[in-house]
Design an enzyme around this catalytic site. Structure first.
Site, PDB file in Angstrom:
ATOM      1  CB  ILE A 169      -1.012   0.228   0.746  1.00 59.04           C
ATOM      2  CG1 ILE A 169      -1.947  -0.941   1.168  1.00 59.04           C
ATOM      3  CG2 ILE A 169      -1.451   1.590   0.500  1.00 59.04           C
ATOM      4  CD1 ILE A 169      -3.034  -1.362   2.710  1.00 59.04           C
TER       5      ILE A 169
ATOM      6  CB  THR B  91       7.065   8.043   9.069  1.00 62.27           C
ATOM      7  OG1 THR B  91       5.623   8.273   8.431  1.00 62.27           O
ATOM      8  CG2 THR B  91       8.040   9.114   8.908  1.00 62.27           C
TER       9      THR B  91
ATOM     10  CB  VAL C 264       1.483  -0.012   5.011  1.00 67.71           C
ATOM     11  CG1 VAL C 264       0.408  -0.256   4.898  1.00 67.71           C
ATOM     12  CG2 VAL C 264       1.684   1.155   5.775  1.00 67.71           C
TER      13      VAL C 264
ATOM     14  CE  LYS D 148       3.314   2.257  10.957  1.00 71.88           C
ATOM     15  NZ  LYS D 148       2.391   3.493  11.419  1.00 71.88           N
TER      16      LYS D 148
ATOM     17  CG  ASP E  56       1.208  13.356  13.013  1.00 71.83           C
ATOM     18  OD1 ASP E  56       0.649  14.923  12.030  1.00 71.83           O
ATOM     19  OD2 ASP E  56       1.835  12.792  11.656  1.00 71.83           O
TER      20      ASP E  56
HETATM   21  N1  ADP Z   1      -5.800   0.237   8.780  1.00 68.11           N
HETATM   22  C1  ADP Z   1      -5.311   0.590   7.248  1.00 68.11           C
HETATM   23  N2  ADP Z   1      -6.104   0.287   6.120  1.00 68.11           N
HETATM   24  C2  ADP Z   1      -5.372   0.596   4.921  1.00 68.11           C
HETATM   25  N3  ADP Z   1      -4.734   1.345   4.657  1.00 68.11           N
HETATM   26  C3  ADP Z   1      -3.622   1.308   5.833  1.00 68.11           C
HETATM   27  C4  ADP Z   1      -4.069   1.558   7.148  1.00 68.11           C
HETATM   28  N4  ADP Z   1      -3.179   1.718   8.143  1.00 68.11           N
HETATM   29  C5  ADP Z   1      -2.690   2.706   7.168  1.00 68.11           C
HETATM   30  N5  ADP Z   1      -2.745   2.534   6.098  1.00 68.11           N
HETATM   31  C6  ADP Z   1      -2.184   3.264   4.986  1.00 68.11           C
HETATM   32  O1  ADP Z   1      -0.484   3.166   5.084  1.00 68.11           O
HETATM   33  C7  ADP Z   1       0.187   4.602   5.376  1.00 68.11           C
HETATM   34  C8  ADP Z   1       0.734   4.517   6.238  1.00 68.11           C
HETATM   35  O2  ADP Z   1       0.029   4.753   7.419  1.00 68.11           O
HETATM   36  P1  ADP Z   1       0.505   5.146   8.670  1.00 68.11           P
HETATM   37  O3  ADP Z   1      -0.060   4.461  10.107  1.00 68.11           O
HETATM   38  O4  ADP Z   1       0.508   6.582   8.682  1.00 68.11           O
HETATM   39  O5  ADP Z   1       2.610   4.930   8.691  1.00 68.11           O
HETATM   40  P2  ADP Z   1       3.085   6.108   9.018  1.00 68.11           P
HETATM   41  O6  ADP Z   1       3.553   6.397  10.872  1.00 68.11           O
HETATM   42  O7  ADP Z   1       4.817   5.436   8.432  1.00 68.11           O
HETATM   43  O8  ADP Z   1       2.861   7.092   8.383  1.00 68.11           O
HETATM   44  C9  ADP Z   1      -1.329   4.962   5.540  1.00 68.11           C
HETATM   45  O9  ADP Z   1      -1.289   6.602   4.807  1.00 68.11           O
HETATM   46  C10 ADP Z   1      -2.298   4.461   4.367  1.00 68.11           C
HETATM   47  O10 ADP Z   1      -2.362   4.589   3.029  1.00 68.11           O
END
Ligand code: ADP
Lengths: 402, 302
Positions: free
Chosen positions: A21, A25, A29, A45, A146
């Protein structure tokens, strides 16, 4: 240990990876499906060791530890659910319930594809659910820190769920300053004015400012305060975020010490005054009312057609975008606001933000270029320079319990 | 806030009744019969005292906060309800628990620094390099199902003092009693606010006339009597006379108003009494030797 650590659970035995996906950071994922007759979908993740190709255990970063601990601790319908955490082969896998959409995607769809505003009813439902999730976090002493459209997930069924607890903190613990040696922590567009003015104290009010910004963005389909971030110089002195502050003042007008008594004590007060006088002389300050009217007009919200956030909506936004963090609405107060409570049954916020109108929002993009979760060698970009991870410039000092 | 403890993994997954806890441990020992009989160990409370001492040694030069030491103690206790101690190198577990606890309590220590300190303290039996701590961290987190947030009585005690303020010396004594309770199973048996109430009750009833931080079993017994039988003129024949009697009356009223679970407080008090009774038998050398015997015998230090 006798023979080293071996995981009792294996990611690949429990999940089938459908695709990749996003590179977050800290890691990557993936979208996955359960094995053994489990048909639900998941987002996994993956955190990797800091150094690429690391063969030794180097210790898990503090922010990963925080995120893991908070994810397992929290359960609420409006917070993304953590199914389990697997520690295997020096990697950490956090398995979440899958959310097909997020607010950033939805906003994009409305600006790029449909070119229509989001229905007032849908916005009310989103905000209601978001505030309920936030109330849960704050009641459990968790600040998200955030909140932004990309971190607010929406499921197929229209449930809104707060995601990415990567920066969340328990606020009864000592909180080290956000500022020392720190670059990108909270996305600047959603950053509360007290932080921009140099406050070193995080309070849950910073999350409510972000909710205000998100509310405005859902209505107007663009960030309300779209400033440019001033970068840190080589001496790691945190700059005054002049441009961001200016964007806020352009919409809300100057903060005053009458409305915000502690304003004059803020570290960047002098900078603010200087900024204020240049802005006044060029006549660029307005009030939220102006912004509201323009937005209502541009996006054709009209009470006559039953598609309007109403005056209550404006009042709620005003309460969330309150300069003084002590006067800003709390999550609890916001949920009791007439915007949600006034009006008949038909006006009550729904648990499904899509309601009866079914818009076909595009599905989350899933790429096939990398679907081997265990061996993928593409690194995640590291969250840069979190002070508590690097320990730079923080001599161990005795903090007495008290 | 009470609601956050109420929903916590600590309450839901890591709080047991005494029979449950005994059963968990019995199953663990039964699965390692030979090992257990081959390597006898001191009373669990004495072992806990040994671990606490090692944590202190490790934490002191690094100026680690008390709360992180307390969290580490709970991690160790939880871990050993899941893994037979004789299968582990306890000093590695001690160092790792502290490393992890420091991160959770927002006073992180660099893994290399901690490892160096451990090496200095325990050249033969400690973790040989940082990667050992890193590896053990995975085991610790996995056994605890990533449930790392700990609610401590310290914070409850601060909150409780808004309705029943303690004097400085009472507060110090209560604080020490909370520190001591980590040597017992109480953190796995009762809610932190109950421990805090117990510590406050004991501090008031005992009056820290003696400056020793160890509380005498006999005094605790008096306290217990005062609690379970408030009409029996508590403190009348103890030191302090009338003043202390008034203070204790206030305490009893407060307890009644706060509708605290007196039975549970009595139970906590008893656990503490027996801790103080067994304390005299503590001998660091004996603990060390008994641990070293199985660590060496099984080659766990390598
Ligand atoms: N539960 C979820 N279902 C679907 N997509 C997700 C989910 N959690 C995260 N993502 C995808 O992964 C990306 C990065 O996840 P995130 O938790 O924001 O990580 P980071 O803290 O590394 O930015 C998100 O912007 C989203 O596109």
């Amino acid at each position: 240990m006798l023979s080293g650590y071996t995981s009792k659970k294996r990611v690949n035995e429990r999940y089938r990876i459908i695709g990749f996906i996003s590179s977050g950071t800290y890691g990557r994922v993936y979208k996955a499906q359960g094995r053994n007759g489990e048909t639900r979908e998941f987002a996994i993740k993956k955190f990797k060791p800091d150094k690429e190709g690391e063969v030794q255990y180097t210790g898990i970063s503090q922010s990963a530890i925080r995120e893991m601990a908070l994810c397992t601790e929290l359960t609420d319908p409006n917070v993304i659910h953590t199914v389990e955490i697997i520690l295997e082969d020096k990697c950490i896998f956090i398995v979440f319930e899958y959310a097909e959409h997020d607010l950033l995607q939805i906003i994009h769809y409305h600006t790029q594809q449909s070119r229509k505003a989001i229905a007032a009813k849908a916005i009310k439902s989103i905000l209601w659910q978001l505030l309920n999730g936030l109330l849960y976090l704050h009641r459990n002493w968790v600040m998200h820190r955030d909140l932004k459209p990309a971190n607010i997930m929406v499921t197929k069924a229209g449930e809104v769920k707060i995601g990415d607890l990567g920066l969340a903190r328990l606020f009864y613990k000592p909180l080290h300053s956000l500022f020392t040696g720190d670059k990108v922590v909270v996305t600047i567009w959603y950053r509360a004015p007290e932080l921009l003015l140099g406050s070193r104290h995080y309070t849950p009010a910073v999350d409510l400012w972000a909710v205000g910004c998100i509310f405005a963005e859902l209505l107007s389909l663009r960030p309300i305060f779209k400033g440019e971030e001033a970068k840190m110089d080589s001496k790691k002195i945190v700059p005054f975020q002049r441009n961001q502050m200016m964007k806020i003042i352009e919409v809300l007008g100057m903060p005053t010490k009458e409305r915000w008594p502690l304003l004059t004590a803020m570290q960047e007060y002098a900078q603010l005054q200087a900024l204020g006088s240049t802005m006044r002389s060029s006549g660029r300050t307005r009030t939220l009312k102006d912004w509201w009217q323009t937005t209502m007009q541009n996006n054709q919200y009209s009470p006559g057609q039953g598609n309007s956030p109403g005056d209550e909506g404006r009042d709620l936004l005003q309460g969330l975008l309150e300069y003084d963090p002590q006067k800003r609405l709390t999550a609890e107060q916001a949920l009791q606001h007439p915007y949600f409570t006034a009006g008949g049954e038909a006006d009550k916020p729904s648990k499904n933000c899509f309601g009866s109108v079914k818009i076909e929002y595009p599905h989350r993009r899933v790429s096939q270029e990398d679907n081997d979760i265990r061996t993928s060698s593409v690194p995640g970009t590291k969250r840069s320079g979190l002070p508590d991870d690097s320990l730079i410039g923080r001599p161990a000092k005795r903090l007495k319990e008290g | 806030m009470a609601s956050s403890y109420w929903d916590s993994t600590q309450r839901r997954n890591w709080t047991y009744t005494k029979p449950e806890l005994a059963d968990i441990r019995k199953k663990l020992e039964d699965s390692e019969r030979v090992l257990v009989s081959q390597y006898p160990l001191p009373d669990r409370r004495l072992l806990s005292q040994y671990f606490a001492q090692q944590l202190q040694k490790l934490g002191k030069p690094l100026s680690v906060r008390q709360q992180a030491l307390a969290t580490a103690q709970i991690y160790i206790r939880r871990f050993y309800t899941k893994v037979e101690i004789r299968r582990t190198n306890p000093l590695l577990v001690v160092a790792t628990a502290l490393y992890l606890a420091c991160k959770m309590e927002e006073c992180p220590q660099h893994i290399r620094l901690l490892s160096a300190e451990a090496n200095h303290n325990w050249p033969d039996f400690g973790p040989k390099e940082p990667s050992r701590i890193g590896e053990c961290e995975f085991a610790l987190i996995a056994e605890m199902n990533s449930q790392l947030i700990i609610h401590h009585p310290y914070r409850s005690m601060t909150e409780l003092q808004s309705s029943f303020p303690l004097s400085q010396e009472e507060n110090n004594l209560a604080w020490n009693i909370i520190n001591d309770h980590y040597l017992t199973d109480l953190p796995l048996l009762h809610a932190p606010h109950l421990i805090a109430i117990t510590a406050m009750v004991l501090a008031v009833v005992l009056r820290p006339q003696q400056s020793t931080h160890q509380v005498h079993a006999a005094n605790v017994a008096n306290a217990l009597q005062a609690l379970s039988n408030p009409k029996a003129a508590p403190g009348a024949n103890g030191p302090g006379g009338a003043n202390i009697q008034i203070r204790i009356q206030k305490l009893i009223t407060w307890l009644a108003e706060s509708s605290a679970d007196i039975e549970a407080i009595v139970d906590c008090t008893q656990e503490l009494i027996s801790l103080y009774e067994v304390w005299d038998q503590y001998n660091e050398k004996v603990c060390r030797e008994q641990i070293n015997r199985f660590v060496k015998g099984k080659g766990l230090e390598k």
